[in-house]
Structure formats: C-alpha cells, structure tokens
Design a protein around this motif. Structure first.
Motif, short mmCIF file in Angstrom:
data_model
loop_
_atom_site.label_atom_id
_atom_site.label_comp_id
_atom_site.label_asym_id
_atom_site.label_seq_id
_atom_site.Cartn_x
_atom_site.Cartn_y
_atom_site.Cartn_z
N ALA A 175 -5.46 24.11 76.29
CA ALA A 175 -6.58 24.36 77.20
C ALA A 175 -7.54 23.17 77.21
CB ALA A 175 -7.31 25.64 76.79
N GLN A 176 -7.84 22.64 76.01
CA GLN A 176 -8.72 21.48 75.95
C GLN A 176 -8.07 20.26 76.59
OE1 GLN A 176 -9.27 19.38 72.16
NE2 GLN A 176 -11.49 19.43 72.49
N LEU A 200 -13.20 8.63 77.06
CA LEU A 200 -12.30 7.79 76.28
C LEU A 200 -12.84 7.53 74.88
CD1 LEU A 200 -11.47 5.08 79.00
CD2 LEU A 200 -10.15 7.14 78.45
N ALA A 201 -11.96 7.61 73.88
CA ALA A 201 -12.31 7.17 72.53
C ALA A 201 -12.53 5.66 72.55
CB ALA A 201 -11.20 7.52 71.56
N HIS A 202 -13.36 5.15 71.66
CA HIS A 202 -13.69 3.72 71.69
C HIS A 202 -12.46 2.85 71.46
CE1 HIS A 202 -13.45 2.82 67.33
NE2 HIS A 202 -13.75 4.09 67.20
N ASP A 203 -11.48 3.38 70.71
CA ASP A 203 -10.27 2.61 70.42
C ASP A 203 -9.05 3.17 71.16
OD1 ASP A 203 -10.25 4.96 68.98
OD2 ASP A 203 -9.46 4.07 67.13
N VAL A 272 -5.13 13.61 72.97
CA VAL A 272 -6.52 13.95 72.72
C VAL A 272 -6.78 14.13 71.23
CG1 VAL A 272 -8.34 15.65 73.18
CG2 VAL A 272 -6.69 15.06 74.97
N VAL A 273 -7.85 13.52 70.74
CA VAL A 273 -8.27 13.67 69.35
C VAL A 273 -9.78 13.90 69.33
CG1 VAL A 273 -8.45 12.59 67.08
CG2 VAL A 273 -6.44 12.16 68.51
N ASP A 274 -10.20 15.00 68.71
CA ASP A 274 -11.64 15.32 68.57
C ASP A 274 -12.36 15.27 69.91
OD1 ASP A 274 -11.32 15.60 65.81
OD2 ASP A 274 -11.73 13.47 65.45
#
Length: 300
Positions: A175-176, A200-203, A272-274
C-alpha cells in the motif's frame, strides 16, 4: 498413461515449472522456452517408473534452465549497460491471500532479489531458488541436481548469505509502495521537480536497462539531485510525446507501465525504504517488454 492425462498432469504443474525457470533465468521468454522443452521431455519420456510427476518435471526444468543460464552468462558479459530482469506481471490470485505466503512469493521474484541472484553461480542460484522460493528439502534438491546433500547444503548456505548481504532492504508494504508510486507519477508527469525531490532518498539510485536498443542511462545514476532531474526531463518529454501510464503489478509489487501508441515503452518500479524512494528501476529494452503487450493494449 493416456495422452490427455499426460497433458493434464503437465498443465497442473506448469505454474511451478514456469516459476522455477523464471527465477533461474530472469527472462519470461527464456523461461517459456525451457518449460516448452520440459513438456517435450515429459511427453516423450518413459513414465512407467515416475512416482512423483512434479519432482520429475522440476528436475527436468532445473537442468534445462541451468544449461541455458550457463550459456546466457557469456552473453550478459557483453550486455550494453546495466542488466535488469524482464518484468513479470504477477497476480498470485485468490488462492494466495495477502499473507506471509504471498510475501515470500513476491520477494522471490522481486527485481532486487533477481538482480542479486545474477551474481551467484548457476548451481548456487538453482539451490537458492528451489530452497527459498519453493521450500524443497535439501535431500530433494540434491537428487534434482545429482549432488551430495552436504554439498548442496553448503551451496545453499553460501547463496543465502550472499543474497542477504547484497539485496537492498526495501519496505514490503504494497500500500505504501503504491502510494509513493502514484505520487511519483504525479510529480514527474506534472513537472513538479520539488515534489519529486521530496520523495527521493538522498542516496537514491536509478538503474536503467536498455540493452543498447533504446535510450536509457548506460551507468547507474546516483543522488537525489541527479536522479530527480533525469526523471523530470525524461517524463516531461514522454508526456509531450503522448506517453500514457498504467499501474501494473509486476515482480510482486506495484509498478508503472508506460506505453506509446498501444505498445509498451518502459516499465518502472520503485524500491522504498523508510518512506523514501531508494531505487528506481527502468526497463526499456524492447526485447524485455514483449510480455507486457497485452497490458499496454488495454490502456485508454
């Protein structure tokens, strides 16, 4: 065994055989070829001593996939740009609800896992697929591969350690992931660079697979600034050229299929992470988009 029974038995186990072959090879077309070859072997074999047709057919399919994988590795060394698996439309159906079983099935065909499996030896990959995706006992895997059980256990331990160390730790909440994919599409297609950068994540890393047959980065792009600007420009150009987008579940998670004039152009999936996009996978090699034609044709 009557001809119709021979066919029925094979068709009953075809999804499992396709699952083994695809996880081994990362290509839908190659997996379909292997399963077709397995059918020919099964239909022409002396089946009088076959007590477990499923195990017999899995063994045939695994050996055929190993032979093809060894040949394919030479070709992939000369592949132009980054290599990604061919997107596989996944729908585990009502018989596999949204449970731990579904999560295992989805994880075993995820782009991230299949990319890591590319770095295993063919035998390590076979053991990992049969053990982790299908839960076969080591004794059965040893019989399938004509290896001693102790050797197969070592191969399995080495493969599992390698995969655990190298695969990205993506969030498993579909869902996320769907929500972020929708926001990603809205920001990119509307030219909202600030909104895109916020996702977007910085890396973040962008991996594009074209095989030299379409426009895509020949190297991995890293950092939010570079990835954001690339996506902003590419998506705006695509929308201007009449590109249409549709949400499609492939490789166990939500993704985007972009099409032009009813033909698949690109397949996108996000890692997707965090709550942030850590990876953007883009497949543009037309040879890897053929299985998505039916999905593209259904676009408005």
């Amino acid at each position: 065994m009557a001809a119709d029974t021979v066919t029925d038995v094979f068709e009953e186990h075809r999804p499992v055989l396709m699952g083994v072959a695809y996880r081994m090879l990362g290509r839908v077309a190659d997996a379909e070829d292997v399963v077709q070859d397995a059918w020919l072997r099964w239909s022409q074999a002396d089946r009088s001593d076959v007590r477990e047709p499923r195990a017999y057919m899995v063994r045939i399919t695994t050996h055929l996939a190993l032979d093809r994988l060894r040949r394919a590795q030479t070709r992939r060394e000369a592949y132009v740009g980054p290599w990604l698996p061919e997107p596989l439309v996944t729908d585990f159906g009502p018989t596999v609800p949204d449970t731990a079983e579904r999560a295992v099935l989805a994880d075993s065909v995820s782009l991230a896992v299949l990319v890591v499996l590319e770095s295993l030896s063919p035998l390590e990959r076979a053991v990992f697929v049969l053990r982790e995706a299908f839960g076969l006992p080591f004794s059965d895997i040893a019989e399938t591969l004509d290896r001693g059980e102790a050797a197969v256990r070592r191969l399995g331990a080495r493969a599992r350690k390698h995969v655990e160390e190298r695969r990205p730790r993506f969030d498993a909440d579909p869902a996320q992931q769907r929500d972020l994919t929708e926001r990603f599409l809205a920001a990119a297609s509307e030219g909202d660079l600030d909104g895109l950068m916020d996702l977007l994540a910085h890396d973040v890393r962008l991996v594009g697979d074209s095989g030299g047959k379409a426009k895509a980065p020949l190297r991995v792009i890293e950092s939010a600034d570079k990835v954001g600007r690339f996506l902003d420009g590419a998506t705006r150009q695509g929308v201007a050229d009449g590109m249409r987008f549709r949400f499609v579940e492939f490789n166990g998670g939500p993704g985007l299929l972009a099409s032009r004039r009813g033909e698949p152009d690109s397949a996108f999936q996000l890692g997707v992470v965090d709550g942030k996009i850590q990876y953007v996978y883009i497949v543009r090699n037309p040879d890897k988009l053929r299985s998505l034609f039916s999905a593209a044709e259904q676009m408005p």
